[in-house]
Design a protein around this motif. Structure first.
Motif, PDB file in Angstrom:
ATOM      1  N   GLU A 110       5.282  -5.383  12.194  1.00 40.40           N
ATOM      2  CA  GLU A 110       3.948  -5.129  11.744  1.00 40.40           C
ATOM      3  C   GLU A 110       3.646  -4.756  10.967  1.00 40.40           C
ATOM      4  OE1 GLU A 110       2.101  -6.058  13.978  1.00 40.40           O
ATOM      5  OE2 GLU A 110       3.988  -7.177  15.667  1.00 40.40           O
ATOM      6  N   VAL A 111       2.721  -5.999   9.161  1.00 42.01           N
ATOM      7  CA  VAL A 111       2.094  -5.422   8.683  1.00 42.01           C
ATOM      8  C   VAL A 111       1.132  -6.301   8.063  1.00 42.01           C
ATOM      9  CG1 VAL A 111       2.395  -6.923   6.240  1.00 42.01           C
ATOM     10  CG2 VAL A 111       4.483  -7.092   7.897  1.00 42.01           C
ATOM     11  N   ALA A 112      -0.044  -4.803   7.997  1.00 47.29           N
ATOM     12  CA  ALA A 112      -0.899  -5.588   7.120  1.00 47.29           C
ATOM     13  C   ALA A 112      -0.961  -5.349   5.908  1.00 47.29           C
ATOM     14  CB  ALA A 112      -2.010  -3.498   7.626  1.00 47.29           C
ATOM     15  N   ILE A 113      -1.892  -6.266   5.975  1.00 45.87           N
ATOM     16  CA  ILE A 113      -2.496  -6.850   4.333  1.00 45.87           C
ATOM     17  C   ILE A 113      -3.632  -6.357   4.005  1.00 45.87           C
ATOM     18  CG2 ILE A 113      -2.414  -8.199   2.172  1.00 45.87           C
ATOM     19  CD1 ILE A 113      -0.040 -10.279   3.779  1.00 45.87           C
ATOM     20  N   ALA A 114      -3.952  -5.316   3.384  1.00 47.57           N
ATOM     21  CA  ALA A 114      -4.884  -4.637   3.230  1.00 47.57           C
ATOM     22  C   ALA A 114      -5.993  -4.675   1.687  1.00 47.57           C
ATOM     23  CB  ALA A 114      -5.057  -2.681   3.490  1.00 47.57           C
ATOM     24  N   GLU A 115      -5.709  -5.153   0.564  1.00 51.07           N
ATOM     25  CA  GLU A 115      -5.731  -5.328  -0.371  1.00 51.07           C
ATOM     26  C   GLU A 115      -4.978  -6.614  -1.235  1.00 51.07           C
ATOM     27  OE1 GLU A 115      -5.820  -2.306  -3.557  1.00 51.07           O
ATOM     28  OE2 GLU A 115      -5.281  -1.361  -1.855  1.00 51.07           O
ATOM     29  N   VAL A 116      -6.356  -7.530  -1.604  1.00 53.69           N
ATOM     30  CA  VAL A 116      -6.352  -9.162  -2.409  1.00 53.69           C
ATOM     31  C   VAL A 116      -4.453  -8.325  -3.860  1.00 53.69           C
ATOM     32  CG1 VAL A 116      -6.781 -10.480  -3.849  1.00 53.69           C
ATOM     33  CG2 VAL A 116      -7.814  -9.326  -2.195  1.00 53.69           C
ATOM     34  N   GLY A 117      -3.682  -9.015  -4.068  1.00 53.21           N
ATOM     35  CA  GLY A 117      -2.603  -8.867  -4.780  1.00 53.21           C
ATOM     36  C   GLY A 117      -1.285  -8.087  -4.307  1.00 53.21           C
ATOM     37  N   GLU A 118      -1.339  -7.210  -2.951  1.00 55.32           N
ATOM     38  CA  GLU A 118       0.125  -7.163  -1.994  1.00 55.32           C
ATOM     39  C   GLU A 118       1.018  -7.575  -2.172  1.00 55.32           C
ATOM     40  OE1 GLU A 118      -2.268  -3.366  -0.393  1.00 55.32           O
ATOM     41  OE2 GLU A 118      -1.493  -5.192   0.945  1.00 55.32           O
ATOM     42  N   VAL A 119       1.968  -7.017  -2.792  1.00 55.19           N
ATOM     43  CA  VAL A 119       3.409  -7.949  -2.251  1.00 55.19           C
ATOM     44  C   VAL A 119       3.946  -7.188  -0.939  1.00 55.19           C
ATOM     45  CG1 VAL A 119       5.055  -9.427  -3.013  1.00 55.19           C
ATOM     46  CG2 VAL A 119       3.298  -9.329  -4.472  1.00 55.19           C
ATOM     47  N   VAL A 120       4.404  -7.814  -0.187  1.00 52.49           N
ATOM     48  CA  VAL A 120       5.085  -6.671   0.945  1.00 52.49           C
ATOM     49  C   VAL A 120       6.407  -7.265   1.154  1.00 52.49           C
ATOM     50  CG1 VAL A 120       4.871  -6.108   3.116  1.00 52.49           C
ATOM     51  CG2 VAL A 120       2.830  -6.436   2.274  1.00 52.49           C
ATOM     52  N   PHE A 121       7.262  -6.462   0.571  1.00 54.94           N
ATOM     53  CA  PHE A 121       8.942  -6.699   1.288  1.00 54.94           C
ATOM     54  C   PHE A 121       9.143  -6.243   2.531  1.00 54.94           C
ATOM     55  CE2 PHE A 121       7.794  -6.513  -3.801  1.00 54.94           C
ATOM     56  CZ  PHE A 121       8.250  -7.570  -4.212  1.00 54.94           C
ATOM     57  N   LEU A 122      10.093  -6.851   2.875  1.00 59.23           N
ATOM     58  CA  LEU A 122      10.925  -6.376   4.093  1.00 59.23           C
ATOM     59  C   LEU A 122      12.156  -6.866   4.433  1.00 59.23           C
ATOM     60  CD1 LEU A 122       7.662  -7.336   6.865  1.00 59.23           C
ATOM     61  CD2 LEU A 122       8.324  -5.235   5.829  1.00 59.23           C
ATOM     62  N   THR A 123      12.952  -5.551   3.739  1.00 63.36           N
ATOM     63  CA  THR A 123      14.532  -5.109   3.847  1.00 63.36           C
ATOM     64  C   THR A 123      15.072  -5.622   5.057  1.00 63.36           C
ATOM     65  OG1 THR A 123      14.358  -5.449   1.717  1.00 63.36           O
ATOM     66  CG2 THR A 123      16.634  -5.003   3.237  1.00 63.36           C
ATOM     67  N   PHE A 124      15.247  -6.591   6.340  1.00 63.50           N
ATOM     68  CA  PHE A 124      16.089  -6.436   7.395  1.00 63.50           C
ATOM     69  C   PHE A 124      17.514  -6.246   6.723  1.00 63.50           C
ATOM     70  CE2 PHE A 124      11.736  -8.001   8.070  1.00 63.50           C
ATOM     71  CZ  PHE A 124      11.681  -8.128   9.556  1.00 63.50           C
ATOM     72  N   VAL A 125      17.911  -5.172   7.750  1.00 60.48           N
ATOM     73  CA  VAL A 125      19.529  -4.599   7.980  1.00 60.48           C
ATOM     74  C   VAL A 125      19.832  -4.695   8.489  1.00 60.48           C
ATOM     75  CG1 VAL A 125      21.146  -2.668   6.842  1.00 60.48           C
ATOM     76  CG2 VAL A 125      18.508  -2.743   5.856  1.00 60.48           C
ATOM     77  N   TYR A 126      21.755  -5.389   8.891  1.00 60.24           N
ATOM     78  CA  TYR A 126      22.101  -5.319  10.214  1.00 60.24           C
ATOM     79  C   TYR A 126      23.611  -4.869   9.676  1.00 60.24           C
ATOM     80  CZ  TYR A 126      18.803  -8.270  11.623  1.00 60.24           C
ATOM     81  OH  TYR A 126      17.883  -9.589  12.307  1.00 60.24           O
TER      82      TYR A 126
END
Length: 108
Positions: A74-90
């Motif tokens: 789940e990701v919440a983008i709360a501010e304009v200009g945010e860059v969310v990075f998600l690293t999924f590790v296996y």
């Protein structure tokens, strides 16, 4: 507008582009609706969802040869200009999902 950037890595932080020659697929959902789908890029093991408005999103990573076959975050983008990075590790030899490492930066 904001972005979500998804990366897939193995236990040694090396790009995990595919398993058995099959690429991972990422989905972006709002509620139960799929709003975008990206096949993970086969050189860098990443996918991106650009120019997203503020809101709640679910990132889904799928692959039929790993356990579990689908992982959500789940990701919440709360501010304009945010860059969310998600690293999924296996854990590559066992083909098992380990963890998601999230981080957020401001777009330059």
């Amino acid at each position: 507008m904001s972005d979500i950037f998804v990366m897939l890595r193995n236990q040694e932080n090396v790009a995990l582009t595919s398993i058995e020659g099959i690429a991972f697929v990422t989905l972006l959902q709002q509620g139960r609706q799929v709003i975008a789908e990206e096949t993970v890029e086969l050189i860098y093991a990443d996918a991106g969802f650009d120019d997203l408005p503020l809101g709640q999103y679910t990132v889904v990573v799928q692959h039929k040869c790993v356990e579990p076959m689908e992982v959500t975050y789940e990701v919440a983008i709360a501010e304009v200009g945010e860059v969310v990075f998600l690293t999924f590790v296996y854990l590559e030899p066992e083909r098992v999902f380990l963890k998601v490492y999230p981080s957020v930066e401001k777009r330059l």
